[in-house]
Write a protein that holds these residues in place. Structure first.
Motif, PDB file in Angstrom:
ATOM      1  N   LEU A  40      11.303  -0.123   1.843  1.00  0.00           N
ATOM      2  CA  LEU A  40      12.355  -1.193   2.446  1.00  0.00           C
ATOM      3  C   LEU A  40      11.724  -2.405   2.618  1.00  0.00           C
ATOM      4  N   LEU A  41      10.442  -2.245   3.068  1.00  0.00           N
ATOM      5  CA  LEU A  41       9.668  -3.751   3.170  1.00  0.00           C
ATOM      6  C   LEU A  41       9.375  -4.338   1.994  1.00  0.00           C
ATOM      7  N   ALA A  42       9.126  -3.658   0.622  1.00  0.00           N
ATOM      8  CA  ALA A  42       9.035  -4.515  -0.417  1.00  0.00           C
ATOM      9  C   ALA A  42      10.261  -4.800  -1.101  1.00  0.00           C
ATOM     10  N   THR A  43      11.430  -4.217  -0.869  1.00  0.00           N
ATOM     11  CA  THR A  43      12.830  -4.413  -1.221  1.00  0.00           C
ATOM     12  C   THR A  43      13.269  -5.443  -0.775  1.00  0.00           C
ATOM     13  N   LEU A  44      12.990  -5.640   0.854  1.00  0.00           N
ATOM     14  CA  LEU A  44      13.894  -6.888   1.344  1.00  0.00           C
ATOM     15  C   LEU A  44      13.056  -8.088   1.055  1.00  0.00           C
ATOM     16  N   LEU A  45      11.569  -7.908   0.992  1.00  0.00           N
ATOM     17  CA  LEU A  45      10.908  -9.253   0.748  1.00  0.00           C
ATOM     18  C   LEU A  45      11.082  -9.929  -0.864  1.00  0.00           C
ATOM     19  N   GLN A  46      11.168  -8.797  -1.791  1.00  0.00           N
ATOM     20  CA  GLN A  46      11.295  -9.208  -3.181  1.00  0.00           C
ATOM     21  C   GLN A  46      12.949  -9.877  -3.332  1.00  0.00           C
ATOM     22  N   HIS A  47      13.536  -9.265  -2.510  1.00  0.00           N
ATOM     23  CA  HIS A  47      15.198  -9.795  -2.815  1.00  0.00           C
ATOM     24  C   HIS A  47      15.259 -11.136  -1.943  1.00  0.00           C
ATOM     25  N   HIS A  48      14.402 -11.586  -1.346  1.00  0.00           N
ATOM     26  CA  HIS A  48      14.378 -13.029  -0.475  1.00  0.00           C
ATOM     27  C   HIS A  48      13.352 -13.637  -0.934  1.00  0.00           C
ATOM     28  N   SER A  49      12.613 -13.621  -2.270  1.00  0.00           N
ATOM     29  CA  SER A  49      11.659 -14.285  -2.529  1.00  0.00           C
ATOM     30  C   SER A  49      11.737 -14.514  -4.189  1.00  0.00           C
ATOM     31  N   SER A  50      11.252 -15.764  -4.567  1.00  0.00           N
ATOM     32  CA  SER A  50      11.567 -16.151  -5.774  1.00  0.00           C
ATOM     33  C   SER A  50      10.295 -15.863  -6.745  1.00  0.00           C
ATOM     34  N   GLN A  51       9.380 -15.410  -6.076  1.00  0.00           N
ATOM     35  CA  GLN A  51       8.067 -15.041  -6.720  1.00  0.00           C
ATOM     36  C   GLN A  51       7.894 -13.598  -6.878  1.00  0.00           C
ATOM     37  N   LYS A  52       7.175 -12.972  -7.659  1.00  0.00           N
ATOM     38  CA  LYS A  52       6.708 -11.674  -7.783  1.00  0.00           C
ATOM     39  C   LYS A  52       5.874 -11.266  -6.640  1.00  0.00           C
ATOM     40  N   ILE A  53       6.124 -10.221  -5.767  1.00  0.00           N
ATOM     41  CA  ILE A  53       5.169  -9.776  -4.734  1.00  0.00           C
ATOM     42  C   ILE A  53       4.053  -8.741  -5.256  1.00  0.00           C
ATOM     43  N   GLN A  54       3.035  -8.675  -4.979  1.00  0.00           N
ATOM     44  CA  GLN A  54       1.858  -7.659  -5.139  1.00  0.00           C
ATOM     45  C   GLN A  54       1.944  -6.479  -4.516  1.00  0.00           C
ATOM     46  N   THR A  55       2.247  -5.429  -5.103  1.00  0.00           N
ATOM     47  CA  THR A  55       2.060  -3.868  -4.276  1.00  0.00           C
ATOM     48  C   THR A  55       0.973  -3.018  -4.817  1.00  0.00           C
ATOM     49  N   PHE A  56       0.454  -2.258  -3.619  1.00  0.00           N
ATOM     50  CA  PHE A  56      -0.851  -1.295  -4.013  1.00  0.00           C
ATOM     51  C   PHE A  56      -0.460   0.023  -3.751  1.00  0.00           C
ATOM     52  N   THR A  57      -0.907   0.649  -4.510  1.00  0.00           N
ATOM     53  CA  THR A  57      -0.792   2.394  -4.388  1.00  0.00           C
ATOM     54  C   THR A  57      -1.829   3.137  -4.751  1.00  0.00           C
ATOM     55  N   ILE A  58      -2.419   4.222  -3.805  1.00  0.00           N
ATOM     56  CA  ILE A  58      -3.085   5.157  -3.753  1.00  0.00           C
ATOM     57  C   ILE A  58      -2.717   6.524  -4.254  1.00  0.00           C
ATOM     58  N   GLY A  59      -3.286   7.080  -5.143  1.00  0.00           N
ATOM     59  CA  GLY A  59      -2.765   8.494  -5.361  1.00  0.00           C
ATOM     60  C   GLY A  59      -3.897   9.454  -5.432  1.00  0.00           C
ATOM     61  N   PHE A  60      -3.383  10.599  -5.724  1.00  0.00           N
ATOM     62  CA  PHE A  60      -4.644  11.760  -5.579  1.00  0.00           C
ATOM     63  C   PHE A  60      -4.446  12.847  -6.800  1.00  0.00           C
ATOM     64  N   ASP A  61      -5.557  13.465  -7.156  1.00  0.00           N
ATOM     65  CA  ASP A  61      -5.598  14.337  -8.151  1.00  0.00           C
ATOM     66  C   ASP A  61      -4.582  15.418  -8.155  1.00  0.00           C
ATOM     67  N   ASP A  62      -4.222  15.906  -6.802  1.00  0.00           N
ATOM     68  CA  ASP A  62      -3.357  16.934  -6.462  1.00  0.00           C
ATOM     69  C   ASP A  62      -1.947  16.499  -6.221  1.00  0.00           C
ATOM     70  N   GLU A  63      -1.137  17.130  -6.995  1.00  0.00           N
ATOM     71  CA  GLU A  63       0.266  16.568  -6.987  1.00  0.00           C
ATOM     72  C   GLU A  63       0.924  16.652  -5.817  1.00  0.00           C
ATOM     73  N   LYS A  64       0.585  17.778  -4.869  1.00  0.00           N
ATOM     74  CA  LYS A  64       1.172  17.846  -3.789  1.00  0.00           C
ATOM     75  C   LYS A  64       0.995  16.716  -2.862  1.00  0.00           C
ATOM     76  N   PHE A  65       0.258  15.881  -2.974  1.00  0.00           N
ATOM     77  CA  PHE A  65      -0.241  14.793  -2.176  1.00  0.00           C
ATOM     78  C   PHE A  65      -0.056  13.497  -2.706  1.00  0.00           C
ATOM     79  N   ASP A  66       0.504  13.419  -4.076  1.00  0.00           N
ATOM     80  CA  ASP A  66       0.625  12.449  -4.752  1.00  0.00           C
ATOM     81  C   ASP A  66       1.762  11.678  -4.659  1.00  0.00           C
ATOM     82  N   GLU A  67       1.739  10.278  -4.381  1.00  0.00           N
ATOM     83  CA  GLU A  67       3.340   9.724  -4.397  1.00  0.00           C
ATOM     84  C   GLU A  67       3.294   8.274  -5.431  1.00  0.00           C
ATOM     85  N   THR A  68       2.199   8.439  -6.205  1.00  0.00           N
ATOM     86  CA  THR A  68       2.271   7.395  -7.231  1.00  0.00           C
ATOM     87  C   THR A  68       3.419   6.955  -7.945  1.00  0.00           C
TER      88      THR A  68
END
Length: 622
Positions: A264-292
């Motif tokens: 929601l944070l990224a969505t509202l900011l990108q929809h109200h910005s003319s420039q690309k926002i930068q986003t960062f994600t950390i993932g894990f080798d274990d799929e049960k914990f990975d949200e990438t």
């Protein structure tokens, strides 16, 4: 500017004062400034975010006022325009100058004008009064001590340098083993306290006064909001809050997990910005914990500039070894490891400010345990209070502590002890504390040599039980675990962390909403936030259990990290602690090995807290 600050009541030679520069240099590598008079000394470490010129360096002086400021005032331009009407002129483009002149103009009433995150000191060279302020919800930390006069700092490590001796606070230690962090105004050291969110401290000639200047539970401190269409009003507030957090003269990025809040944070900011926002994600080798994969889907839909990194066992071990370089107080939240790594990732990509989505769960009922524990309360309340209390006492007599402490099968010791405590809980708040605690009061008593009488955790008691749980988390879990973690992890990498959901207007508005807007009839949390998000994305994209930002600690300990247990929890190591009972720890170690052989992780969290404390003690109590 997010920075490091420190001050103390004595004058030092300049060469001695400068010896403190390395202590908090990570919080402000851009400039270190000093101010002294015959009574007080002040140090400021600057991380330049707004107005990068030297004119905005601190300590900042104006007439009789000296300011040390850690944080950001996002509406400083509006306040500066108001001050100009009173004849004030400005020589910088910084929020620092606005803050000091606002206090010069409006005195203590100035604090109510700001939208921001901050902790700061204001020293009056004429009256010799010092004021310490902390922001409304505790995004920025502030510690103080009254031993040898007043001293204060952004981190515990600085005060430990200033004080000749420190001792462990047994109540704080007890709370750490219960909750995994030290909540409230205590710290692990008896001589050092925290200024709580929304508080200010006034110090004058040895006399200290602490007051609350804002509280989410005080209707008098709330603004006026339209409730005719709460969803529309909340979205407007969120857009305003989110856009304010983009105010900077340096690159800004967003921590994106792919969950409801960060999406929601990224969505509202990108929809109200003319420039690309930068986003960062950390993932894990274990799929049960990975949200990438979920974060990537959101990033692709929004067309953000997205970077992700997978955290494996080797990287985790490096961070694990340096865990207590980052965190200077006992802290067992394992998400502190990936938070430190994603902060490093953001810095490596040229970002100096990052936005995190903390606070939405506490404000809008996002945690599943709010629903689960509420069911338990309703079930227990079908019994009369006297019957519950009597049953708890009977359970204690039937399975006494010395028997249950040696039970290995099915984690019975923990389950029996918690059931006994829940049965005897006098109200919903104490029930909640027992339910979320990793260990019962009795279990902690057996672990710690110096036993204490449990301290009541005060919290707003209005509303439904689920609202009381949310209020408890807003007062304790949010500032003392989550926000502390973000502050330390980001500042250790010399970047600034901001919390858009914790704009005080959003907090105040959330307190006006009925519980049904947060947890709906289907027991779905963050209902109103979901409705806003689903205007921009299909609901199926988020139709999954909340994962959080934790790491697969049992799998990793099972494979690689048992050596830490053998080293730190040996009888020889434990004999040097003076605070932990060696026999109790060894019993837990035997249970851990017993469970591990059977593929269970029943007491891994308890073992991690013990290990974490021992690692902290080795690093900070030498």
């Amino acid at each position: 500017m997010v920075c490091g600050i420190a001050g103390f009541e004595r004058h030092l030679a300049e060469s001695d004062l400068r010896k403190f520069e390395p202590v908090l240099k990570h919080r402000g590598p851009d400039y270190t400034g000093y101010y002294q008079d015959e009574e007080f000394s002040f140090i400021h470490w600057r991380l330049a975010i707004i107005d990068l010129s030297d004119n905005a360096n601190q300590p900042y002086c104006f007439e009789n006022l000296v300011l040390l400021f850690n944080g950001e005032l996002f509406n400083y331009r509006e306040v500066s325009e108001e001050l100009k009407q009173y004849g004030y002129e400005f020589v910088t483009n910084s929020d620092t100058e606005v803050l000091i002149k606002a206090f010069h103009c409006w005195k203590t009433e100035a604090i109510k004008k700001f939208i921001g995150m901050f902790s700061f000191s204001l020293y009056d060279t004429h009256s010799k009064e010092i004021f310490l302020y902390r922001d409304r919800v505790g995004v920025k930390p502030l510690y103080f001590s009254l031993k040898r006069g007043l001293s204060f700092a952004s981190e515990l490590r600085m005060l430990k340098c200033l004080l000749p001796t420190v001792s462990i606070d047994n109540v704080a230690l007890h709370q750490y083993f219960r909750f995994g962090y030290v909540p409230g105004d205590r710290t692990i050291f008896s001589e050092i306290k925290k200024l709580r969110p929304g508080q200010f401290l006034k110090y004058h000639k040895g006399v200290t006064e602490i007051r609350t200047w804002w509280s989410p539970f005080n209707a008098d401190s709330r603004g006026a909001y339209q409730l005719d269409n709460p969803q529309e009003e909340l979205e407007k507030l969120l857009v305003s809050a989110f856009k304010y957090r983009m105010v900077a003269d340096v690159p800004v990025g967003i921590f994106l997990s792919g969950g409801i809040d960060s999406s929601l944070l990224a969505t509202l900011l990108q929809h109200h910005s003319s420039q690309k926002i930068q986003t960062f994600t950390i993932g894990f080798d274990d799929e049960k914990f990975d949200e990438t994969k979920y974060a990537k889907q959101v990033a692709q839909r929004l067309n953000t500039q997205h970077v992700d990194l997978r955290l494996g066992i080797r990287q985790a071990e490096d961070l694990f070894n340096g865990f207590y370089d980052v965190y200077d107080e006992p802290f067992s939240d394992t998400s502190g490891i990936p938070m430190a790594l994603v902060s490093q990732l953001a810095k490596a990509n040229g970002v100096k400010v990052v936005l995190s989505a903390d606070g939405a769960d506490e404000l809008f009922g996002g945690y599943a345990h709010y629903i689960r524990i509420n069911r338990w309360i309703n079930l227990f309340n079908t019994w009369p209070a006297w019957m519950r209390k009597l049953s708890g006492k009977a359970l204690k007599g039937f399975v006494p502590p010395w028997v249950r402490s040696n039970l290995s099968m099915l984690n019975l010791e923990h389950r029996i002890s918690r059931l006994e405590e829940l049965l005897q809980s006098p109200d919903a708040i104490s029930f909640y504390e027992s339910a979320i605690s990793n260990q019962s009061q009795g279990s902690v008593d057996r672990l710690i040599k110096n036993r204490i009488v449990p301290v009541s955790m005060m919290v707003n008691t209005q509303g439904y039980d689920q609202e009381k749980m949310m209020n408890w988390d807003l007062q304790y879990y949010l500032p003392d675990d989550l926000l502390m973690k973000v502050d330390r992890a980001t500042m250790y990498s010399s970047i600034e962390g901001r919390e858009p959901f914790l704009d005080h207007r959003v907090v105040e508005f959330s307190k006006l909403l009925p519980l049904s807007s947060k947890i709906d009839a289907t027991n779905t949390g963050k209902a109103i936030l979901r409705k806003i998000l689903y205007k921009y994305h299909p609901a199926e994209l988020f139709d999954r259990p909340k994962q959080g930002f934790s790491i697969p600690i049992f799998n990793w300990f099972n494979k690689r990290l048992d050596e830490y247990f053998r080293v730190y929890l040996s009888k020889e190591a434990l004999s040097k602690t003076e605070v932990l009972d060696s026999d109790t720890v060894q019993t837990e170690m035997r249970k851990y090995l017993y469970y591990k052989q059977r593929g269970k992780d029943y007491n891994i969290e308890k073992m991690w807290r013990i290990l974490s404390f021992m690692m902290w003690k080795e690093r900070w109590m030498k």
